[in-house]
Design a protein around this motif. Structure first.
Motif, PDB file in Angstrom:
ATOM      1  N   GLY A 133      -6.774 -19.147  -3.496  1.00 29.79           N
ATOM      2  CA  GLY A 133      -6.224 -19.573  -2.215  1.00 29.79           C
ATOM      3  C   GLY A 133      -6.998 -20.713  -1.567  1.00 29.79           C
ATOM      4  N   ASN A 134      -6.354 -21.393  -0.690  1.00 29.33           N
ATOM      5  CA  ASN A 134      -6.964 -22.449   0.109  1.00 29.33           C
ATOM      6  C   ASN A 134      -7.763 -23.444  -0.716  1.00 29.33           C
TER       7      ASN A 134
ATOM      8  N   TYR B 224      -9.528 -28.763   2.089  1.00 29.19           N
ATOM      9  CA  TYR B 224     -10.264 -27.725   1.395  1.00 29.19           C
ATOM     10  C   TYR B 224     -11.619 -28.266   0.984  1.00 29.19           C
TER      11      TYR B 224
ATOM     12  N   TYR C  81      -7.265 -26.703  -4.105  1.00 30.04           N
ATOM     13  CA  TYR C  81      -6.391 -27.439  -4.997  1.00 30.04           C
ATOM     14  C   TYR C  81      -6.396 -26.781  -6.374  1.00 30.04           C
TER      15      TYR C  81
ATOM     16  N   LYS D 113      -1.098 -30.762   2.228  1.00 35.63           N
ATOM     17  CA  LYS D 113      -0.626 -30.565   3.597  1.00 35.63           C
ATOM     18  C   LYS D 113      -1.317 -29.369   4.248  1.00 35.63           C
ATOM     19  N   HIS D 114      -1.654 -28.357   3.461  1.00 40.47           N
ATOM     20  CA  HIS D 114      -2.308 -27.172   3.990  1.00 40.47           C
ATOM     21  C   HIS D 114      -3.829 -27.305   4.045  1.00 40.47           C
ATOM     22  N   GLY D 115      -4.389 -28.394   3.486  1.00 43.35           N
ATOM     23  CA  GLY D 115      -5.836 -28.619   3.433  1.00 43.35           C
ATOM     24  C   GLY D 115      -6.393 -28.921   4.808  1.00 43.35           C
TER      25      GLY D 115
ATOM     26  N   ARG E 283      -0.571 -18.250  -5.369  1.00 45.18           N
ATOM     27  CA  ARG E 283      -0.065 -18.652  -4.060  1.00 45.18           C
ATOM     28  C   ARG E 283       0.703 -17.545  -3.343  1.00 45.18           C
TER      29      ARG E 283
ATOM     30  N   VAL F 278       2.005 -30.168  -1.379  1.00 48.46           N
ATOM     31  CA  VAL F 278       2.054 -28.975  -0.519  1.00 48.46           C
ATOM     32  C   VAL F 278       0.641 -28.498  -0.225  1.00 48.46           C
ATOM     33  N   ASP F 279      -0.204 -28.460  -1.258  1.00 50.79           N
ATOM     34  CA  ASP F 279      -1.588 -28.041  -1.059  1.00 50.79           C
ATOM     35  C   ASP F 279      -2.335 -29.011  -0.143  1.00 50.79           C
TER      36      ASP F 279
END
Length: 79
Positions: free
Chosen positions: A34-35, A78, A37, A74-76, A26, A71-72
């Motif tokens: 990256g990007n 993916y 799960y 929220k950034h998805g 990360r 957290v992952d």
């Protein structure tokens, strides 16, 4: 050193060292997938000469990646 301080120091060391694959994947650009799960787990199972460290780091990265799953997400999204 007091018992409480010693426990805190040991706990912090365990947290920092336990998620090595999770933290590297990360935080260091180009090191992780990256990007996605569970990037720490995927970083750990890659084919490298350091594969013997996977035995130690994989279960701990699995725990850290599970804790960081919100957290992952929220950034998805993916693929």
């Amino acid at each position: 050193m007091s018992m409480l301080l010693r426990s805190v120091v040991v706990g912090l060391c365990v947290l920092v060292l336990s998620g090595c694959g999770s933290i590297i994947s990360r935080a260091v650009p180009g090191q992780g997938h990256g990007n996605q799960y569970y990037p720490g787990v995927q970083w750990d199972v890659r084919d490298t000469p350091w594969r013997f460290l996977t035995i130690i780091d994989l279960p701990l990265s699995l725990v850290v990646d599970t804790l960081l799953l919100p957290v992952d997400a929220k950034h998805g999204p993916y693929e």
